[in-house]
Enzyme design. Structure first.
Site, PDB file in Angstrom:
ATOM      1  N   LEU A  54       0.831  -1.139  -0.076  1.00 39.97           N
ATOM      2  CA  LEU A  54      -0.028  -0.188   0.057  1.00 39.97           C
ATOM      3  C   LEU A  54       0.895   1.105   0.116  1.00 39.97           C
ATOM      4  O   LEU A  54       0.358   2.157  -0.380  1.00 39.97           O
ATOM      5  CB  LEU A  54      -1.049  -0.018   1.351  1.00 39.97           C
ATOM      6  CG  LEU A  54      -2.034  -0.899   1.172  1.00 39.97           C
ATOM      7  CD1 LEU A  54      -2.671  -0.956   2.644  1.00 39.97           C
ATOM      8  CD2 LEU A  54      -3.237  -0.695   0.271  1.00 39.97           C
TER       9      LEU A  54
ATOM     10  N   GLY B  79       5.271   3.272   5.310  1.00 31.32           N
ATOM     11  CA  GLY B  79       4.896   4.000   6.621  1.00 31.32           C
ATOM     12  C   GLY B  79       5.992   4.335   7.031  1.00 31.32           C
ATOM     13  O   GLY B  79       6.929   4.654   6.720  1.00 31.32           O
ATOM     14  N   GLY B  80       6.080   4.728   8.529  1.00 31.87           N
ATOM     15  CA  GLY B  80       7.106   5.661   9.104  1.00 31.87           C
ATOM     16  C   GLY B  80       8.285   4.584   9.252  1.00 31.87           C
ATOM     17  O   GLY B  80       9.446   5.484   9.042  1.00 31.87           O
ATOM     18  N   PHE B  81       8.288   3.335   9.539  1.00 37.25           N
ATOM     19  CA  PHE B  81       9.340   2.752   9.554  1.00 37.25           C
ATOM     20  C   PHE B  81       9.505   1.468   8.547  1.00 37.25           C
ATOM     21  O   PHE B  81      10.228   0.543   8.997  1.00 37.25           O
ATOM     22  CB  PHE B  81       9.744   2.207  11.005  1.00 37.25           C
ATOM     23  CG  PHE B  81       8.479   1.469  11.665  1.00 37.25           C
ATOM     24  CD1 PHE B  81       8.101   0.293  11.390  1.00 37.25           C
ATOM     25  CD2 PHE B  81       7.713   2.248  12.486  1.00 37.25           C
ATOM     26  CE1 PHE B  81       7.032  -0.235  11.908  1.00 37.25           C
ATOM     27  CE2 PHE B  81       6.696   1.605  13.041  1.00 37.25           C
ATOM     28  CZ  PHE B  81       6.344   0.376  12.894  1.00 37.25           C
ATOM     29  N   GLY B  82       8.665   1.523   7.490  1.00 44.66           N
ATOM     30  CA  GLY B  82       8.850   0.302   6.674  1.00 44.66           C
ATOM     31  C   GLY B  82       7.417   0.331   5.774  1.00 44.66           C
ATOM     32  O   GLY B  82       6.534   0.978   5.872  1.00 44.66           O
TER      33      GLY B  82
ATOM     34  N   VAL C  92       3.876  -1.023   3.924  1.00 47.78           N
ATOM     35  CA  VAL C  92       2.679  -1.388   4.457  1.00 47.78           C
ATOM     36  C   VAL C  92       1.940  -2.141   3.487  1.00 47.78           C
ATOM     37  O   VAL C  92       2.000  -1.716   2.356  1.00 47.78           O
ATOM     38  CB  VAL C  92       1.965   0.063   4.828  1.00 47.78           C
ATOM     39  CG1 VAL C  92       0.287  -0.548   5.500  1.00 47.78           C
ATOM     40  CG2 VAL C  92       2.669   0.874   5.789  1.00 47.78           C
TER      41      VAL C  92
ATOM     42  N   LYS D 277       1.940  -3.520   8.553  1.00 48.68           N
ATOM     43  CA  LYS D 277       2.949  -2.501   8.655  1.00 48.68           C
ATOM     44  C   LYS D 277       4.319  -3.352   9.214  1.00 48.68           C
ATOM     45  O   LYS D 277       4.107  -4.207  10.120  1.00 48.68           O
ATOM     46  CB  LYS D 277       2.899  -1.569   9.860  1.00 48.68           C
ATOM     47  CG  LYS D 277       3.319  -0.334   9.358  1.00 48.68           C
ATOM     48  CD  LYS D 277       2.861   0.702  10.514  1.00 48.68           C
ATOM     49  CE  LYS D 277       3.769   1.799  10.256  1.00 48.68           C
ATOM     50  NZ  LYS D 277       2.957   2.814  11.236  1.00 48.68           N
TER      51      LYS D 277
ATOM     52  N   ASP E 126       3.533  14.101  14.299  1.00 47.89           N
ATOM     53  CA  ASP E 126       3.452  14.015  12.782  1.00 47.89           C
ATOM     54  C   ASP E 126       2.185  13.959  12.109  1.00 47.89           C
ATOM     55  O   ASP E 126       1.837  13.243  11.209  1.00 47.89           O
ATOM     56  CB  ASP E 126       4.301  12.827  12.149  1.00 47.89           C
ATOM     57  CG  ASP E 126       4.915  12.861  10.829  1.00 47.89           C
ATOM     58  OD1 ASP E 126       4.974  14.007  10.436  1.00 47.89           O
ATOM     59  OD2 ASP E 126       5.530  11.925  10.305  1.00 47.89           O
TER      60      ASP E 126
END
Ligand SMILES: *[C@@H]1O[C@H](CO)[C@@H](O)[C@H](O)[C@H]1NC(C)=O
Ligand SMILES: *[C@@H]1O[C@H](CO)[C@@H](O)[C@H](O)[C@H]1NC(C)=O
Ligand SMILES: *[C@@H]1O[C@H](CO)[C@@H](O)[C@H](O)[C@H]1NC(C)=O
Ligand SMILES: *[C@@H]1O[C@H](CO)[C@@H](O)[C@H](O)[C@H]1NC(C)=O
Ligand SMILES: *[C@@H]1O[C@H](CO)[C@@H](O)[C@H](O)[C@H]1NC(C)=O
Ligand SMILES: *[C@@H]1O[C@H](CO)[C@@H](O)[C@H](O)[C@H]1NC(C)=O
Ligand SMILES: *[C@@H]1O[C@H](CO)[C@@H](O)[C@H](O)[C@H]1NC(C)=O
Ligand SMILES: *[C@@H]1O[C@H](CO)[C@@H](O)[C@H](O)[C@H]1NC(C)=O
Ligand SMILES: *[C@@H]1O[C@H](CO)[C@@H](O)[C@H](O)[C@H]1NC(C)=O
Length: 801
Positions: A497, A500-503, A505, A519, A616
């Protein structure tokens, strides 16, 4: 023709003289009032006179506000017997009977009072019609003792135990017929007095018991600062009243024809009633919407869920579950060895089968309940003390704010073990939050426990206990990696998709058809581990309809995965910044989204038991569900504050440029007010359909904020609106929204409103808005690092200070 006009003029002036002749606030036996004449209270707020509601032809005598639109009627004398034509006369007999007569002298309605000396009738400024003895000032009769469908400030609802009179509201049949309808709203005394709304003899809503500040089931009562609410319970009366703190505000509680209790306010000199709250409002308000021993929560998908230690009577139904299914204990009680499980923020169960022990402390209460084998739960209610229940617990709901703790009796084996429903494995997180140690300790704890548990091999039941000072456990379902691989087609590119913030999704679908978003923590991300842990900690605790819901997580080998509910309509930026798709979001929808985000953020800042700064907030972090309801996501950078902590300083500024407040981008100082700034930027983006990007023009800094501010100063701020949505917009609401946005983005954080104020300003049209000062938009970031993976994201990193 001329003759006719002349008669008309004569007729009108005669009528005017008559009205003037009666427009005092009192009436004595020598006077009478005919249709067309009125009594007006001394302060001019209320008027007694004849009226015809809606399209009714009948005439009624009643009390209504003066000067409010459509003459809001608050009391009706002859509810069931309308007068035929304008022939009614209100007479006061010499011995004190106030009667309404038709033209043939037939008594349509009367107070039935007699034997009075020098009786006087007066309409008081509270909206009360009183009949007193002129000399002794004895009160013989008052309209406040005979309510229709409206409770006014100062009026008592409930029992007068000396006369055994039960004052209650009854709805009108319909807007043209004031005769009593099916609904009534009254004080019902079980173990404790509670307000009940009935349809005929069926309860449809319950207020919960009084907790000293308000009714337990109406949390709004306890946080309001506009009214004083009062429940009086003694040998003479059990009554409920309220007062408005500020006399310039008019207020009434109306039971309307559809069985909804509405608390309405009108700020003078406005001419419109605003809704302050209403009941029932959502399905969990409905009396016993869920079956016995269920918990109702608007944040659950199905609204109802069995209490801990209970399971559905007929478990095969659970997917198609009928909300009214009862839950039963999984493990029978064994009187001597049972214990209690605390449920916080509860609307306490129906008190029909409860007992009050007025002078018991929490410990004594528990002790009593433990010893009495029939006791199924207990709670402490301020002002009443210890309350214990027997048998089933009915009509319980979970609030996102307010509510009381309920201690439910469970077999000891249920207390020790983790609840297993259809997803058998659970992650239970134990953290000790003391008032001294804040966030860093949380992370240590979870890390330690994590490590310790890892030794137990193949992560069967990772059990990390979550414990607040008073100790309750939080459970997070644990998914196994095969389930996730199957669901996401082995993390295929097609299912991706986004990032995301750390990887990345991924979209997925579980075997039972439920859609999920997964995620996945990038293996090489060092920062990612912290953010992953952080996100689990933050979001696992939160439940709000404007926050994305975490369904569970997966920790196996190297894999760190978070499983979320899947939201069909992706994120807000996908709509608002696209010229075609933005047409799907009409003005009302945009305003709804803004209010939804505001509520979600308010919950983070204040209403959840933790104080969380998101850090954020931006359009791509607002996800939209099927009905385009907004849900805040991405808690990788969120911070948990101690409740009394105001701000924090960081060396690592994370966030997205354009949304960051000056003090945060420049100095690394963040607080709830930095989220408020981001929210203001987001509002302007939603309304304009434009990103708050730096437009490097000759004149230094022009971004969306600068552009919008110029239009605002020039009085042309409506020009920023997104043209894609057309020009039919609710102008006053949009203007209010723009002004609120400017208040949020003011340069000085102390000038910005809190989210509580923002929600209030957005949801009531009457709150007065201050004039905003210049926004903090002319800041050049000291050091910018361009995030290469996505062209429209800029991440600022400031190292050291
Ligand atoms: C009302 O008055 C009208 C005309 O005076 C008459 O025809 C009608 O029957 C009356 N209705 C009732 C219910 O008294
Ligand atoms: C007055 O009320 C009585 C009883 O309802 C009725 O019989 C009579 O017709 C009414 N008079 C008028 C003029 O409506
Ligand atoms: C009502 O009062 C007026 C004035 O006091 C009197 O003239 C009239 O007869 C009274 N009407 C009836 C029906 O008693
Ligand atoms: C109100 O109810 C009455 C009967 O109680 C009915 O005759 C009338 O048509 C209704 N009016 C409206 C507007 O529904
Ligand atoms: C509540 O009502 C009682 C009785 O009417 C009164 O004595 C008491 O002062 C009231 N309390 C408040 C806080 O208004
Ligand atoms: C109840 O608990 C007591 C003490 O733990 C134990 O001795 C007893 O066997 C239990 N009874 C049942 C029916 O489980
Ligand atoms: C109270 O107890 C009676 C008798 O056991 C039961 O019929 C009723 O449903 C109970 N009421 C509630 C609200 O639990
Ligand atoms: C509760 O305690 C108070 C003061 O300690 C006392 O005055 C009152 O009588 C007690 N009530 C009951 C029901 O024991
Ligand atoms: C246990 O509680 C019930 C209901 O409150 C009560 O009727 C009963 O007397 C209590 N039994 C004992 C032993 O206290």
């Amino acid at each position: 023709m001329a003759m006719l006009e002349w008669f008309l003029v004569l007729g009108i002036s005669a009528a005017t003289i008559l009205v003037h002749g009666q427009s005092g606030d009192t009436m004595t036996p020598t006077k009478s009032i005919v249709d067309g004449q009125t009594l007006i209270s001394a302060g001019g707020t209320f008027e007694l006179g004849f009226f015809s509601p809606g399209d009714s032809k009948g005439r009624y005598l009643g009390i209504h506000y003066r000067g409010t639109p459509d003459k809001t009627v608050v009391w009706v004398a002859n509810r069931i017997s309308p007068l035929n034509g304008s022939t009614g006369v209100l007479n006061l007999t010499g011995d004190g009977n106030l009667a309404l007569l038709n033209s043939t002298g037939y008594i349509i309605w009367s107070t039935g009072t007699s034997n009075a000396i020098n009786p006087v009738v007066q309409i008081v400024d509270s909206g009360n019609l009183v009949l007193i003895e002129g000399t002794s000032k004895n009160l013989l009769w008052q309209s406040f003792d005979h309510p229709s469908n409206t409770l006014l400030p100062g009026m008592k609802l409930g029992w007068d135990l000396r006369t055994n009179v039960d004052r209650h509201l009854t709805s009108w049949r319909n807007s043209s017929d004031p005769s009593p309808g099916d609904f009534s709203y009254k004080i019902h005394v079980n173990a404790l007095p509670e307000l009940f709304l009935w349809r005929g003899s069926v309860p449809i809503y319950r207020s919960g018991p009084w907790n000293g500040r308000g009714f337990n089931g109406i949390p709004e009562m306890q946080t309001n600062n506009m009214f004083w609410f009062n429940l009086t319970s003694n040998e003479y009366e059990t009554t409920y009243t309220y007062e408005v703190q500020d006399n310039s505000i008019l207020s009434r509680i109306l039971l309307n024809e559809n069985g909804v209790v509405k608390h309405l306010v009108l700020y003078r000199p406005k001419l419109k009633w605003d809704l302050y709250w209403q009941h029932p409002e959502e399905q969990c308000d409905e009396y016993a919407h869920c079956g016995a021993n269920n918990l109702c929560s608007t944040s659950y998908v199905s609204a109802c869920d069995c209490l801990r230690g209970f399971s559905l009577k007929s478990p095969q139904n659970w997917r198609l579950r009928d909300s009214s299914d009862d839950c039963v204990r999984r493990t029978a009680l064994n009187c001597s060895s049972d214990g209690f499980f605390e449920l916080q923020q509860m609307k306490l169960p129906d008190t029909s089968n409860a007992t009050v022990h007025s002078n018991k402390s929490l410990e004594e209460c528990e002790d009593w309940c433990l010893k009495n084998c029939t006791c199924s739960a207990y709670a402490i209610i301020e002002g009443s003390g210890c309350v214990t229940w027997t048998g089933d617990l009915v009509d319980i709901r979970l609030f996102t704010e307010g509510g009381e703790s309920l201690y439910v009796r469970l077999a000891s084996s249920e207390l020790g073990q983790i609840r297993g429903n259809y997803r058998k494995k659970k992650l239970v997180i134990v953290i000790i939050i003391s008032s001294l140690a804040g966030f860093p300790l949380l992370v240590c704890c979870i890390r330690l426990l994590w490590k310790k548990n890892k030794k137990r091999k193949q992560g069967e039941t990772l059990s990390i206990h979550y414990r607040e000072s008073r100790g309750n456990e939080l459970e997070l379902p644990l998914f196994d990696i095969h389930t996730i691989r199957t669901a996401t087609n082995n993390f295929s590119e097609d299912n991706k998709l986004g990032e995301g913030g750390f990887g990345p999704v991924y979209k997925g679908q579980l075997e039972d058809g439920e859609k999920i978003a997964v995620k996945r923590l990038s293996k090489d991300s060092v920062q990612g581990i912290n953010e992953f842990t952080n996100e689990v900690l933050v979001i696992a605790k939160l439940q709000h309809r404007n926050l994305v819901r975490l369904l569970g997580c997966c920790i196996e080998g190297e894999e760190r995965l978070l499983v979320y509910e899947y939201l069909q309509n992706t994120s807000l930026d996908y709509f608002i910044f696209d010229s075609k798709r933005s047409a799907f979001l009409d003005w009302q929808k945009r305003l709804d989204i803004i209010l939804g985000v505001a509520r979600g953020l308010l919950y983070l800042h204040q209403d959840s038991r933790l104080k969380i700064i998101h850090r954020d907030l931006k359009a791509s972090n607002i996800l939209l569900d099927e009905e385009l309801n907004p849900k805040i996501s991405d808690f990788g950078t969120a911070r948990i504050f101690k409740v009394d902590q105001i701000e924090e300083n960081t060396n690592r500024v994370v966030g997205t440029y354009g949304y960051m407040s000056p003090e945060y981008a420049m100095g690394g100082i963040f607080s709830v007010k930095s989220d408020v700034f981001s929210f203001g930027v987001l509002v302007l983006e939603i309304l304009s359909g434009t990103k708050n990007r730096m437009i490097n023009q000759a004149e230094a800094c022009v971004n969306l904020l600068g552009h919008a501010w110029r239009l605002w100063i020039e009085g042309r701020c409506l020009e920023i609106l997104d043209e894609a949505v057309g020009c039919a917009y609710p102008e006053s609401k949009i203007l209010r929204c723009i002004q609120v946005a400017f208040l949020c983005v003011q340069e000085r954080s102390e000038n910005r409103p809190t989210m509580t104020e923002v929600v209030l300003m957005l949801s009531t049209e009457s709150a007065l808005l201050p004039q905003p000062e210049r926004p903090g938009f002319c800041i050049a970031p000291p050091l910018m690092e361009r995030d290469s993976s996505s062209s429209n994201k800029l991440t600022v990193t400031i190292e050291g200070r």
